[in-house]
Design an enzyme around this catalytic site. Structure first.
Site, PDB file in Angstrom:
ATOM      1  N   ASP A 158      -2.408 -18.034   1.623  1.00 31.58           N
ATOM      2  CA  ASP A 158      -3.469 -18.759   0.924  1.00 31.58           C
ATOM      3  C   ASP A 158      -4.015 -19.892   1.786  1.00 31.58           C
ATOM      4  O   ASP A 158      -5.231 -20.121   1.841  1.00 31.58           O
ATOM      5  CB  ASP A 158      -3.006 -19.270  -0.443  1.00 31.58           C
ATOM      6  CG  ASP A 158      -1.585 -19.803  -0.453  1.00 31.58           C
ATOM      7  OD1 ASP A 158      -0.784 -19.400   0.401  1.00 31.58           O
ATOM      8  OD2 ASP A 158      -1.264 -20.615  -1.332  1.00 31.58           O
TER       9      ASP A 158
ATOM     10  N   ASP B 164      -5.450  -6.511   5.142  1.00 33.30           N
ATOM     11  CA  ASP B 164      -6.670  -5.899   4.614  1.00 33.30           C
ATOM     12  C   ASP B 164      -7.650  -6.981   4.172  1.00 33.30           C
ATOM     13  O   ASP B 164      -8.844  -6.947   4.493  1.00 33.30           O
ATOM     14  CB  ASP B 164      -6.298  -4.987   3.439  1.00 33.30           C
ATOM     15  CG  ASP B 164      -7.455  -4.104   2.993  1.00 33.30           C
ATOM     16  OD1 ASP B 164      -8.479  -4.049   3.696  1.00 33.30           O
ATOM     17  OD2 ASP B 164      -7.336  -3.464   1.936  1.00 33.30           O
TER      18      ASP B 164
ATOM     19  N   ASP C  73     -11.243  -8.554   6.477  1.00 29.49           N
ATOM     20  CA  ASP C  73     -12.589  -8.589   5.904  1.00 29.49           C
ATOM     21  C   ASP C  73     -13.125 -10.012   5.861  1.00 29.49           C
ATOM     22  O   ASP C  73     -14.323 -10.240   6.084  1.00 29.49           O
ATOM     23  CB  ASP C  73     -12.583  -7.993   4.488  1.00 29.49           C
ATOM     24  CG  ASP C  73     -12.748  -6.484   4.505  1.00 29.49           C
ATOM     25  OD1 ASP C  73     -12.518  -5.873   5.565  1.00 29.49           O
ATOM     26  OD2 ASP C  73     -13.087  -5.910   3.453  1.00 29.49           O
TER      27      ASP C  73
ATOM     28  N   LYS D 270       3.879 -14.772   2.864  1.00 32.75           N
ATOM     29  CA  LYS D 270       4.017 -15.468   1.581  1.00 32.75           C
ATOM     30  C   LYS D 270       5.513 -15.585   1.258  1.00 32.75           C
ATOM     31  O   LYS D 270       5.960 -15.339   0.133  1.00 32.75           O
ATOM     32  CB  LYS D 270       3.261 -14.710   0.473  1.00 32.75           C
ATOM     33  CG  LYS D 270       3.122 -15.488  -0.845  1.00 32.75           C
ATOM     34  CD  LYS D 270       2.289 -16.748  -0.719  1.00 32.75           C
ATOM     35  CE  LYS D 270       2.139 -17.447  -2.073  1.00 32.75           C
ATOM     36  NZ  LYS D 270       1.435 -18.737  -1.958  1.00 32.75           N
TER      37      LYS D 270
ATOM     38  N   TYR E 255       0.796  -1.215   0.000  1.00 34.09           N
ATOM     39  CA  TYR E 255       0.000   0.000   0.000  1.00 34.09           C
ATOM     40  C   TYR E 255       0.838   1.279   0.000  1.00 34.09           C
ATOM     41  O   TYR E 255       0.285   2.375   0.000  1.00 34.09           O
ATOM     42  CB  TYR E 255      -0.957   0.009   1.199  1.00 34.09           C
ATOM     43  CG  TYR E 255      -2.160  -0.880   0.998  1.00 34.09           C
ATOM     44  CD1 TYR E 255      -2.123  -1.932   0.085  1.00 34.09           C
ATOM     45  CD2 TYR E 255      -3.325  -0.695   1.702  1.00 34.09           C
ATOM     46  CE1 TYR E 255      -3.213  -2.755  -0.108  1.00 34.09           C
ATOM     47  CE2 TYR E 255      -4.424  -1.515   1.520  1.00 34.09           C
ATOM     48  CZ  TYR E 255      -4.366  -2.543   0.616  1.00 34.09           C
ATOM     49  OH  TYR E 255      -5.454  -3.362   0.413  1.00 34.09           O
TER      50      TYR E 255
END
Length: 337
Positions: free
Chosen positions: A206, A230, A234, A173, A124
């Site tokens: 993942d 982020d 959610d 990751k 970001y």
């Protein structure tokens, strides 16, 4: 002694849920006073700026703000107000609790997960964004730092100790993004050794998504980088019924902003049916931050009792028949007890 906080009502349903939230806070006798400032579309219309300097000055003065949802216009070169606020005040920790409420429409019960997301760097940063002249190649830099990784992981562990949490999962990751998230993972491993009382686990992002859907109860606290946080926060909100029950805390060294993380919902603005829960729960987190933990817990208990028992007074999105005002009335009544 009273404490003054900055208040940003926000756009769309923001003013409605903020009015309800402040009424509930007043019923709690928190001895808070409010300094109202503008941001978002309201500020653009009134001041010609999405985030006026005067708003930043007031937040900086009081160091604590309660914020409703804001709208950033699409296109036209506008920068997200939320991102600007985080960067301006260096609000490096984004804390997103996802807690089940009885009586809500959700696929799971007894969920209690906190996502701690690095809030200022990673994907970001949006540095080095380029698009080739032929429009075929787009690129952007992902940059994580040791400083940024260290302070977010340490924040997660310190929070876990303070709240009596038992387990932290560092999500990464590093198998593919060996440098950017590899650095984060290495820092997490180093800091975890300083907190032997907290179980430490690491998981690829993942697999984390799959595990959250299959068995969310294995998670306690998740700490991760900006983009992954982020998305995962959610996803966790979806486990407990959606963003209407999702508060967001943006914490820095010298300031903190507490918000409802859902959008401004212009389609239902003015209809009086907006669910104030996310902002109310953010207000409860704000009370914790202000060392009014008992008040924060009292507010959460009143919200929970209203959602579970006052079905005629809660908003339609939670399966009720009430309005924003009647929802606030039910909570106030329980607080006054």
């Amino acid at each position: 002694m009273s404490k003054t906080i900055a208040v940003i009502a926000g756009d769309g349903i923001g003013p409605e849920i903020m009015t309800a939230t402040l009424r509930v806070l007043d019923a709690l006798d928190c001895n808070l006073t409010y300094d109202f400032v503008d941001a978002g579309m309201v500020a653009l219309e009134k001041h010609g700026d999405l985030l006026p300097a005067s708003t930043l000055e007031v937040i900086g003065k009081h160091k604590v703000a309660l914020k409703g949802p804001l709208t950033t216009p699409i296109g036209g070169g506008f920068t997200s107000v939320n991102v600007t606020l985080r960067r301006h005040f260096d609000l490096y920790a984004n804390v997103r609790p996802a807690i089940s409420f009885p009586g809500t429409k959700s696929r799971y019960e007894n969920i209690d997960i906190i996502t701690v997301r690095e809030n200022t760097e990673g994907a970001y940063l949006a540095e080095g964004q380029t698009l080739s002249e032929d429009g075929e190649i787009a690129q952007s830099i992902i940059r994580n730092t040791r400083k940024g990784s260290t302070r977010i992981v340490r924040y997660a562990f310190e929070m876990a100790v303070k709240k009596g949490r038992k387990k932290i999962t560092a999500v990464h990751k590093a198998n593919i993004l060996k440098t950017s998230t590899g650095l984060f993972l290495n820092v997490a491993r180093e800091i975890a050794k300083e907190y032997p009382q907290i179980e430490f686990n690491e998981m690829i992002v993942d697999n984390t998504c799959m595990q959250l859907v299959m068995n969310p109860h294995q998670f306690d606290v998740i700490v991760t980088t900006n983009l992954f946080g982020d998305i995962l926060s959610d996803l966790c909100a979806g486990l407990v019924g959606g963003l209407g029950l999702a508060p967001g805390d943006n914490i820095g060294i010298n300031a903190a902003i507490f918000e409802a993380v859902h959008g401004s919902a212009p389609d239902i603005a003015g209809r009086g049916i907006a669910n104030p829960c996310a902002l109310l729960l953010a207000a409860a987190d704000m009370l914790d931050y202000l060392d009014m933990v008992a008040k924060g817990n009292q507010l959460r208990a009143a919200i929970r009792a209203a959602v579970e028992n006052d079905r005629d007074q809660i908003t339609p999105d939670l399966g009720g028949k009430g309005s924003t005002d009647s929802f606030a009335d039910a909570i106030v009544k329980r607080l006054k007890g």
